[in-house]
Design a protein around this motif. Structure first.
Motif, mmCIF file in Angstrom:
data_model
loop_
_atom_site.group_PDB
_atom_site.id
_atom_site.type_symbol
_atom_site.label_atom_id
_atom_site.label_comp_id
_atom_site.label_asym_id
_atom_site.label_seq_id
_atom_site.Cartn_x
_atom_site.Cartn_y
_atom_site.Cartn_z
ATOM 1 N N THR A 2 3.983 5.682 -5.609
ATOM 2 C CA THR A 2 3.719 6.005 -6.961
ATOM 3 C C THR A 2 2.530 6.780 -7.569
ATOM 4 O OG1 THR A 2 4.318 3.432 -7.039
ATOM 5 C CG2 THR A 2 3.374 4.359 -9.129
ATOM 6 N N LYS A 3 1.467 6.923 -6.891
ATOM 7 C CA LYS A 3 0.545 7.773 -7.326
ATOM 8 C C LYS A 3 0.892 9.311 -6.898
ATOM 9 C CE LYS A 3 -4.330 8.795 -6.173
ATOM 10 N NZ LYS A 3 -5.586 8.381 -5.300
ATOM 11 N N GLN A 4 1.493 9.485 -5.947
ATOM 12 C CA GLN A 4 2.105 10.830 -5.433
ATOM 13 C C GLN A 4 3.112 11.069 -6.660
ATOM 14 O OE1 GLN A 4 3.337 10.657 -1.568
ATOM 15 N NE2 GLN A 4 1.394 10.878 -0.772
ATOM 16 N N GLN A 5 3.751 10.390 -7.023
ATOM 17 C CA GLN A 5 4.672 10.592 -7.976
ATOM 18 C C GLN A 5 4.346 11.000 -9.337
ATOM 19 O OE1 GLN A 5 7.898 7.512 -8.628
ATOM 20 N NE2 GLN A 5 9.167 8.594 -10.004
ATOM 21 N N HIS A 6 3.196 10.278 -9.779
ATOM 22 C CA HIS A 6 2.454 10.260 -10.994
ATOM 23 C C HIS A 6 1.830 11.691 -11.048
ATOM 24 C CE1 HIS A 6 0.470 9.445 -14.641
ATOM 25 N NE2 HIS A 6 -0.778 9.624 -14.103
ATOM 26 N N GLU B 189 1.107 -1.278 -0.204
ATOM 27 C CA GLU B 189 -0.078 -0.065 0.225
ATOM 28 C C GLU B 189 0.940 1.320 0.033
ATOM 29 O OE1 GLU B 189 -2.445 -0.458 3.488
ATOM 30 O OE2 GLU B 189 -4.051 -1.817 2.501
ATOM 31 N N LEU B 190 1.778 1.436 0.525
ATOM 32 C CA LEU B 190 2.862 2.427 0.847
ATOM 33 C C LEU B 190 3.377 2.687 -0.463
ATOM 34 C CD1 LEU B 190 4.578 1.828 4.133
ATOM 35 C CD2 LEU B 190 2.987 3.847 3.524
ATOM 36 N N GLN B 191 3.824 1.484 -1.263
ATOM 37 C CA GLN B 191 4.542 1.668 -2.606
ATOM 38 C C GLN B 191 3.368 2.229 -3.577
ATOM 39 O OE1 GLN B 191 5.917 -2.260 -3.479
ATOM 40 N NE2 GLN B 191 7.842 -2.047 -2.528
ATOM 41 N N GLN B 192 2.325 1.734 -3.515
ATOM 42 C CA GLN B 192 0.989 2.439 -4.230
ATOM 43 C C GLN B 192 0.867 3.831 -4.156
ATOM 44 O OE1 GLN B 192 -2.244 -0.269 -3.503
ATOM 45 N NE2 GLN B 192 -1.477 -1.918 -4.945
ATOM 46 N N GLN B 193 0.963 4.140 -2.652
ATOM 47 C CA GLN B 193 0.828 5.615 -2.598
ATOM 48 C C GLN B 193 1.878 6.436 -3.101
ATOM 49 O OE1 GLN B 193 0.170 6.140 1.621
ATOM 50 N NE2 GLN B 193 -1.858 4.721 1.709
#
Length: 211
Positions: free
Chosen positions: A58-62, A52-56
């Motif tokens: 990745t979303k912020q970076q996008h 979940e942390l990695q997904q968050q």
């Protein structure tokens, strides 16, 4: 227990019977305790997993990349406008024509929009910016200035675009409106119809009071 204690108390028969019955009922109750949760289990439930942390992240970076891309496009567009005077004038013309025809005030859409369609494409860039200052004014104020109900402020009266617009509006009012239906110069137009007093007559007399 309370039921045993009741036997040794000297009370009347009714009171002792009531207390003992209550004690017996209390002793027969079965309590079901809530499941015990350790602190480790609680922290595990609250703390997000690594996935979940990695997904968050990745979303912020996008989202950051999208924002940087939009800022870069805007900067590129601004540089293009600065370097291309023809494109800059075209964008300015389109914006002014749209604002002239979409005032949200039907009378102003007609008075300003008709003049803008005829004259704005011929204006110099300096006069285009002067006209944009006119479009920044509030509709009720600009309407009263153009129709002669009130005098505009000095900065508006000295605006070359306003002078040309006001002259055209004056001609339209002269050619298409019955002068007897207009208020005198510098007077606010009266809403509604008044059969007793025409706007061109002076002094104005009060209407008769109907009984």
């Amino acid at each position: 227990m309370l039921s045993r204690a009741c036997k040794g108390i000297s009370l009347n028969t009714f009171t002792r019977s009531s207390l003992c019955s209550l004690a017996d009922h209390w002793n027969g109750l079965h309590f079901q305790s809530a499941p015990f949760t350790t602190s480790a289990q609680s922290s595990q439930a609250v703390t997000p997993s690594t996935q979940e942390l990695q997904q968050q992240q990745t979303k912020q970076q996008h989202m950051r990349q999208q924002s940087q891309s939009q800022q870069g496009q805007q900067s590129s567009h601004a540089r293009t406008l600065q370097q291309d005077p023809v494109l800059r004038r075209k964008v300015l013309l389109n914006r002014l024509l749209y604002r002239s025809r979409q005032r949200g005030f039907l009378e102003m859409d007609l008075l300003v929009g008709i003049w803008a369609e005829k004259r704005v494409p011929e204006l110099s860039e300096d006069n285009l910016h002067q006209f944009e200052l006119i479009l920044d004014q509030e509709n009720p104020d600009l309407y009263k200035w153009l129709t002669g109900q009130e005098q505009p402020p000095a900065d508006i009266a000295n605006n070359t675009a306003y002078q040309a617009l006001a002259k055209d509006v004056s001609l339209q009012l002269r050619d298409h409106i019955d002068q007897t239906a207009r208020a005198p110069q510098g007077k606010t137009w009266i809403r509604g119809w008044d059969d007793w007093n025409k706007a061109s007559e002076a002094p104005v007399e009060p209407s008769p009071q109907l009984k």
